[in-house]
Design a protein around this motif. Structure first.
Motif, PDB file in Angstrom:
ATOM      1  N   PHE A  83       4.969  -2.443  -7.086  1.00 19.94           N
ATOM      2  CA  PHE A  83       6.065  -2.270  -6.669  1.00 19.94           C
ATOM      3  C   PHE A  83       6.369  -1.414  -5.673  1.00 19.94           C
ATOM      4  O   PHE A  83       5.806  -0.328  -5.602  1.00 19.94           O
ATOM      5  CB  PHE A  83       7.319  -1.977  -7.767  1.00 19.94           C
ATOM      6  N   ILE A 124      -2.749   7.296   2.739  1.00 14.93           N
ATOM      7  CA  ILE A 124      -1.203   7.126   2.778  1.00 14.93           C
ATOM      8  C   ILE A 124      -1.124   6.750   1.330  1.00 14.93           C
ATOM      9  O   ILE A 124      -1.464   6.079   0.715  1.00 14.93           O
ATOM     10  CB  ILE A 124      -0.792   5.815   3.393  1.00 14.93           C
ATOM     11  N   ILE A 131      -4.177  -5.210   0.295  1.00  7.00           N
ATOM     12  CA  ILE A 131      -3.400  -4.951  -0.742  1.00  7.00           C
ATOM     13  C   ILE A 131      -3.116  -5.800  -1.802  1.00  7.00           C
ATOM     14  O   ILE A 131      -2.145  -5.745  -2.648  1.00  7.00           O
ATOM     15  CB  ILE A 131      -1.999  -4.386  -0.507  1.00  7.00           C
ATOM     16  N   TYR A 188       7.183   4.162  -3.474  1.00  6.30           N
ATOM     17  CA  TYR A 188       6.350   3.483  -4.420  1.00  6.30           C
ATOM     18  C   TYR A 188       6.582   3.860  -5.632  1.00  6.30           C
ATOM     19  O   TYR A 188       7.072   5.043  -5.987  1.00  6.30           O
ATOM     20  CB  TYR A 188       4.459   3.709  -4.265  1.00  6.30           C
ATOM     21  N   ASN A 212      -0.421  -2.165   4.859  1.00 11.76           N
ATOM     22  CA  ASN A 212       0.122  -0.848   3.980  1.00 11.76           C
ATOM     23  C   ASN A 212       1.162  -1.421   3.232  1.00 11.76           C
ATOM     24  O   ASN A 212       2.138  -2.089   3.939  1.00 11.76           O
ATOM     25  CB  ASN A 212       0.454   0.247   5.223  1.00 11.76           C
TER      26      ASN A 212
HETATM   27  N1  SAM Z   1      -2.587   3.336   0.215  1.00  9.40           N
HETATM   28  C1  SAM Z   1      -1.702   2.408  -0.138  1.00  9.40           C
HETATM   29  C2  SAM Z   1      -1.012   1.826   1.097  1.00  9.40           C
HETATM   30  O1  SAM Z   1      -1.410   1.954   2.262  1.00  9.40           O
HETATM   31  O2  SAM Z   1       0.197   1.023   0.694  1.00  9.40           O
HETATM   32  C3  SAM Z   1      -0.963   3.156  -1.227  1.00  9.40           C
HETATM   33  C4  SAM Z   1      -1.621   3.283  -2.469  1.00  9.40           C
HETATM   34  S1  SAM Z   1      -0.611   3.800  -3.909  1.00  9.40           S
HETATM   35  C5  SAM Z   1      -1.842   4.738  -4.710  1.00  9.40           C
HETATM   36  C6  SAM Z   1      -0.467   2.361  -4.688  1.00  9.40           C
HETATM   37  C7  SAM Z   1       0.725   1.971  -4.862  1.00  9.40           C
HETATM   38  O3  SAM Z   1       1.282   1.076  -3.775  1.00  9.40           O
HETATM   39  C8  SAM Z   1       1.368   1.030  -6.012  1.00  9.40           C
HETATM   40  O4  SAM Z   1       1.525   1.897  -7.094  1.00  9.40           O
HETATM   41  C9  SAM Z   1       2.447   0.301  -5.331  1.00  9.40           C
HETATM   42  O5  SAM Z   1       3.705   1.079  -5.500  1.00  9.40           O
HETATM   43  C10 SAM Z   1       2.062   0.199  -3.938  1.00  9.40           C
HETATM   44  N2  SAM Z   1       1.297  -1.162  -3.610  1.00  9.40           N
HETATM   45  C11 SAM Z   1       0.000  -1.317  -3.511  1.00  9.40           C
HETATM   46  N3  SAM Z   1      -0.205  -2.668  -3.301  1.00  9.40           N
HETATM   47  C12 SAM Z   1       0.981  -3.275  -3.744  1.00  9.40           C
HETATM   48  C13 SAM Z   1       1.269  -4.731  -3.716  1.00  9.40           C
HETATM   49  N4  SAM Z   1       0.368  -5.636  -3.513  1.00  9.40           N
HETATM   50  N5  SAM Z   1       2.670  -4.916  -3.887  1.00  9.40           N
HETATM   51  C14 SAM Z   1       3.430  -3.947  -4.063  1.00  9.40           C
HETATM   52  N6  SAM Z   1       3.269  -2.706  -4.149  1.00  9.40           N
HETATM   53  C15 SAM Z   1       2.020  -2.317  -3.781  1.00  9.40           C
END
Ligand code: SAM
Length: 231
Positions: A220, A94, A17, A164, A119
């Motif tokens: 966030f 997810i 991430i 999110y 995640n």
């Molecule tokens: N599949 C992902 C997971 O398992 O967490 C989530 C994907 S979703 C499309 C993307 C959102 O996840 C972002 O807008 C943010 O809210 C959150 N997110 C992803 N990476 C992040 C990070 N490094 N720090 C904080 N929030 C993060």
């Protein structure tokens, strides 16, 4: 129960991430052995594969194309191929594409497995110091229609709530929380696993003040502590 007729297999692989180091050796091994790799954005996954010295042509399966692409994946699986599914960040399926594909694969009787990993929601919970014995995950809130109703529901939820929010709506969200539930203790995870990672905890008005200016940037995760939570 679907009868197993083919030996194709779908691998659902979690990705970093933010820190490219968060990718286990087994994920590398499975990708190397895959006949096809599907991803949301070939530039993002291309960077990950390059980092681990994996050379594979990438095919696209994103939210817009998930329905159309499922048929192609099923055809490949019927030929006995091993297919890997990646998303841009975190765990596929997810708040990301994958659910419909996995459902279809299981209905056809294909084997589905994966490599677990990052995640954003679960990682934020693990470093927020807020009750995790029972929590509600909301994904993304509606952007317009139904947003206030949903926020009211969440603010009345007794358990920890995690969701999110897009960088573009952070000031708006914190103002909404200040209006709807000013006394609810909140943790905000920003830029998790990246250089400027932070978990900031407080009441909505305090967080609104903190996340003004340059602190508005990044990605966030929002956590609402259980009702009546005492730190
Ligand atoms: N599949 C992902 C997971 O398992 O967490 C989530 C994907 S979703 C499309 C993307 C959102 O996840 C972002 O807008 C943010 O809210 C959150 N997110 C992803 N990476 C992040 C990070 N490094 N720090 C904080 N929030 C993060």
């Amino acid at each position: 129960m679907a009868e197993k007729k083919f030996n194709g297999k779908l691998w659902v692989i979690a990705t970093p991430i933010g820190n490219l180091g968060d990718f286990p050796p087994r994920a590398v091994e499975v990708l190397r052995e895959s006949d096809s790799v599907y991803c949301e954005d070939t530039r993002v996954s291309g960077k990950l594969l390059k980092h681990y010295g994996i050379e594979k042509p990438l095919k696209v399966l994103n939210a817009r194309r998930e329905e159309r692409t499922i048929g192609n994946v099923i055809e490949e699986l019927k030929q006995g191929r091993a297919i890997s599914l990646l998303c841009d960040a975190g765990t596929p399926a997810i708040s990301d594409p994958g659910v419909r594909l996995v459902n279809e694969c299981l209905k056809y009787g294909f084997e589905v497995s994966g490599v677990p990993g990052p995640n954003a929601a679960v990682y934020a919970l693990s470093i927020a110091g807020i009750a995790t014995d029972s929590f509600v995950f909301e994904g993304f809130l509606p952007q317009k229609k139904g947003r206030t109703k949903k926020l009211n529901e969440l603010c009345n939820e007794k358990r920890t709530v995690v969701f999110y929010e897009s960088v573009y709506r952070i000031p708006k969200l914190l103002t909404e929380l200040e209006n709807i539930c000013p006394g609810r203790f909140v943790a905000v995870g920003r830029e998790l696993t990246k250089k400027f990672e932070e978990i900031v905890r407080g009441y909505p008005a305090e967080l609104k003040e903190y996340f003004s200016g340059s602190k508005q940037k990044g990605e966030f995760v929002i956590i609402l502590a259980p009702l009546n939570w005492k730190t």
